[in-house]
Design a protein around this motif. Sequence first.
Motif, PDB file in Angstrom:
ATOM      1  N   PRO A 144     -10.901  11.288   2.692  1.00  0.00           N
ATOM      2  CA  PRO A 144      -9.832  10.447   2.149  1.00  0.00           C
ATOM      3  C   PRO A 144      -9.296   9.443   3.157  1.00  0.00           C
ATOM      4  CG  PRO A 144      -8.942  12.583   2.785  1.00  0.00           C
ATOM      5  CD  PRO A 144     -10.423  12.639   3.065  1.00  0.00           C
ATOM      6  N   SER A 145      -8.884   8.279   2.653  1.00  0.00           N
ATOM      7  CA  SER A 145      -8.194   7.273   3.445  1.00  0.00           C
ATOM      8  C   SER A 145      -6.883   6.935   2.751  1.00  0.00           C
ATOM      9  CB  SER A 145      -9.036   5.994   3.575  1.00  0.00           C
ATOM     10  OG  SER A 145     -10.268   6.261   4.208  1.00  0.00           O
ATOM     11  N   ALA A 146      -5.886   6.575   3.521  1.00  0.00           N
ATOM     12  CA  ALA A 146      -4.604   6.179   2.951  1.00  0.00           C
ATOM     13  C   ALA A 146      -4.719   4.767   2.393  1.00  0.00           C
ATOM     14  CB  ALA A 146      -3.510   6.236   4.016  1.00  0.00           C
ATOM     15  N   GLY A 147      -4.141   4.557   1.219  1.00  0.00           N
ATOM     16  CA  GLY A 147      -4.147   3.242   0.601  1.00  0.00           C
ATOM     17  C   GLY A 147      -2.782   2.888   0.051  1.00  0.00           C
ATOM     18  N   ARG A 148      -2.562   1.617  -0.172  1.00  0.00           N
ATOM     19  CA  ARG A 148      -1.307   1.145  -0.755  1.00  0.00           C
ATOM     20  C   ARG A 148      -1.612   0.047  -1.768  1.00  0.00           C
ATOM     21  NH1 ARG A 148       3.859   1.964   0.517  1.00  0.00           N
ATOM     22  NH2 ARG A 148       3.237   2.979   2.476  1.00  0.00           N
ATOM     23  N   VAL A 149      -0.998   0.147  -2.947  1.00  0.00           N
ATOM     24  CA  VAL A 149      -1.233  -0.821  -4.016  1.00  0.00           C
ATOM     25  C   VAL A 149      -0.533  -2.138  -3.673  1.00  0.00           C
ATOM     26  CG1 VAL A 149      -0.951  -1.328  -6.470  1.00  0.00           C
ATOM     27  CG2 VAL A 149      -1.417   1.027  -5.726  1.00  0.00           C
TER      28      VAL A 149
ATOM     29  N   THR B   6      -5.744   1.924   5.098  1.00  0.00           N
ATOM     30  CA  THR B   6      -5.192   2.036   6.444  1.00  0.00           C
ATOM     31  C   THR B   6      -5.848   3.191   7.178  1.00  0.00           C
ATOM     32  OG1 THR B   6      -3.068   1.191   5.671  1.00  0.00           O
ATOM     33  CG2 THR B   6      -3.084   2.313   7.797  1.00  0.00           C
ATOM     34  N   VAL B   7      -6.363   2.905   8.365  1.00  0.00           N
ATOM     35  CA  VAL B   7      -6.958   3.933   9.228  1.00  0.00           C
ATOM     36  C   VAL B   7      -6.298   3.809  10.600  1.00  0.00           C
ATOM     37  CG1 VAL B   7      -9.047   4.796  10.309  1.00  0.00           C
ATOM     38  CG2 VAL B   7      -9.139   3.861   7.977  1.00  0.00           C
ATOM     39  N   ASP B   8      -5.717   4.913  11.070  1.00  0.00           N
ATOM     40  CA  ASP B   8      -5.022   4.921  12.362  1.00  0.00           C
ATOM     41  C   ASP B   8      -3.960   3.826  12.437  1.00  0.00           C
ATOM     42  OD1 ASP B   8      -6.597   7.026  13.216  1.00  0.00           O
ATOM     43  OD2 ASP B   8      -8.131   5.703  14.044  1.00  0.00           O
ATOM     44  N   ILE B   9      -3.171   3.727  11.355  1.00  0.00           N
ATOM     45  CA  ILE B   9      -2.022   2.815  11.252  1.00  0.00           C
ATOM     46  C   ILE B   9      -2.442   1.347  11.209  1.00  0.00           C
ATOM     47  CG2 ILE B   9       0.318   2.417  12.114  1.00  0.00           C
ATOM     48  CD1 ILE B   9       0.098   4.810  13.829  1.00  0.00           C
ATOM     49  N   GLU B  10      -3.728   1.063  11.066  1.00  0.00           N
ATOM     50  CA  GLU B  10      -4.185  -0.323  11.044  1.00  0.00           C
ATOM     51  C   GLU B  10      -4.875  -0.611   9.715  1.00  0.00           C
ATOM     52  OE1 GLU B  10      -7.226  -3.293  13.488  1.00  0.00           O
ATOM     53  OE2 GLU B  10      -6.721  -1.302  14.262  1.00  0.00           O
ATOM     54  N   GLU B  11      -4.470  -1.720   9.086  1.00  0.00           N
ATOM     55  CA  GLU B  11      -5.102  -2.123   7.838  1.00  0.00           C
ATOM     56  C   GLU B  11      -6.550  -2.518   8.113  1.00  0.00           C
ATOM     57  OE1 GLU B  11      -4.868  -5.956   4.978  1.00  0.00           O
ATOM     58  OE2 GLU B  11      -2.949  -4.928   5.308  1.00  0.00           O
ATOM     59  N   THR B  12      -7.475  -1.935   7.323  1.00  0.00           N
ATOM     60  CA  THR B  12      -8.893  -2.167   7.594  1.00  0.00           C
ATOM     61  C   THR B  12      -9.578  -3.025   6.537  1.00  0.00           C
ATOM     62  OG1 THR B  12      -9.491  -0.115   6.445  1.00  0.00           O
ATOM     63  CG2 THR B  12      -9.094   0.016   8.830  1.00  0.00           C
TER      64      THR B  12
ATOM     65  N   SER C  45       3.122   1.353  -4.084  1.00  0.00           N
ATOM     66  CA  SER C  45       2.957   2.807  -4.131  1.00  0.00           C
ATOM     67  C   SER C  45       1.735   3.245  -3.325  1.00  0.00           C
ATOM     68  CB  SER C  45       2.817   3.280  -5.579  1.00  0.00           C
ATOM     69  OG  SER C  45       1.676   2.703  -6.195  1.00  0.00           O
ATOM     70  N   LYS C  46       1.764   4.507  -2.895  1.00  0.00           N
ATOM     71  CA  LYS C  46       0.686   5.050  -2.072  1.00  0.00           C
ATOM     72  C   LYS C  46      -0.466   5.535  -2.954  1.00  0.00           C
ATOM     73  CE  LYS C  46       3.761   6.576   1.665  1.00  0.00           C
ATOM     74  NZ  LYS C  46       4.239   7.732   2.454  1.00  0.00           N
ATOM     75  N   ALA C  47      -1.645   5.564  -2.356  1.00  0.00           N
ATOM     76  CA  ALA C  47      -2.829   6.060  -3.033  1.00  0.00           C
ATOM     77  C   ALA C  47      -3.721   6.745  -2.019  1.00  0.00           C
ATOM     78  CB  ALA C  47      -3.584   4.920  -3.720  1.00  0.00           C
ATOM     79  N   ARG C  48      -4.660   7.536  -2.526  1.00  0.00           N
ATOM     80  CA  ARG C  48      -5.625   8.201  -1.650  1.00  0.00           C
ATOM     81  C   ARG C  48      -7.018   7.783  -2.104  1.00  0.00           C
ATOM     82  NH1 ARG C  48      -4.419  14.278  -0.823  1.00  0.00           N
ATOM     83  NH2 ARG C  48      -4.867  14.372  -3.045  1.00  0.00           N
ATOM     84  N   VAL C  49      -7.802   7.292  -1.158  1.00  0.00           N
ATOM     85  CA  VAL C  49      -9.106   6.722  -1.481  1.00  0.00           C
ATOM     86  C   VAL C  49     -10.208   7.602  -0.910  1.00  0.00           C
ATOM     87  CG1 VAL C  49     -10.579   4.687  -1.279  1.00  0.00           C
ATOM     88  CG2 VAL C  49      -8.090   4.407  -1.434  1.00  0.00           C
ATOM     89  N   TRP C  50     -11.078   8.070  -1.809  1.00  0.00           N
ATOM     90  CA  TRP C  50     -12.189   8.942  -1.411  1.00  0.00           C
ATOM     91  C   TRP C  50     -13.484   8.136  -1.383  1.00  0.00           C
ATOM     92  CZ3 TRP C  50     -11.447  13.938   0.091  1.00  0.00           C
ATOM     93  CH2 TRP C  50     -10.236  14.557  -0.281  1.00  0.00           C
TER      94      TRP C  50
END
Length: 205
Positions: A114-119, A142-148, A177-182
């Motif tokens: 999973p990776s953190a995502g934001r709409v 976002t990976v390690d607080i940096e937008e990728t 809102s937050k999302a989780r990306v697989w």
Amino acid sequence: MTDDTPISHIVHLVRSFEDDATAPREIQFGRRLRPSALAVLWVLLVAGTLSTSLLVVFLWTSDSPGWWFNLIFTLLPAFFMAGCGMALTESRRLSRREAQLAERWHATRNHARPSAGRVIDRTVSLMEHGSVSSFTLTLTLTVDIEETSRIRARWYRSNPENADATLLQTQIPAIGSKARVWSVGAPNDNEPLIVEALDPSTVIP
């Protein structure tokens, strides 16, 4: 505006994010025509084309208001039949592609992370009575607080898992809102990717 959402990117609405979550078991594509239904439609299309061809021959060999009249009533059914054929061909192509992606997800889901995502944007398609037919989310990862990167993914009302659910606009994940990306490896347009997004109506303030 052209929808550039990859067919492999799908939104799953969830009620909450589990701390010990595992990758979704299946990727939830929308419902499409079954091969048997497509075969019946192709038979009807061929029969309709043959019948129309006979009528066109009769039109050009009998008295009519003029060649322009004959041309109009030749082109109109021809365009209609061609459009139906293209639609059936595209439906079959998408069905095969989705089946391949579903098999790919089943084979690789244990390696998905999973990776953190934001709409950051969303588009909505409505039915005649106002409920949601489908919607598309645009997210930043976002990976390690940096937008990728940015991705787009779609939710389908007609997915069998959704049981043709009546979804209200208030249930669509809000911008911000937050999302989780697989995904397996870096997200790309050719590999299956699942966005788990929260249904706002189930979130307790």
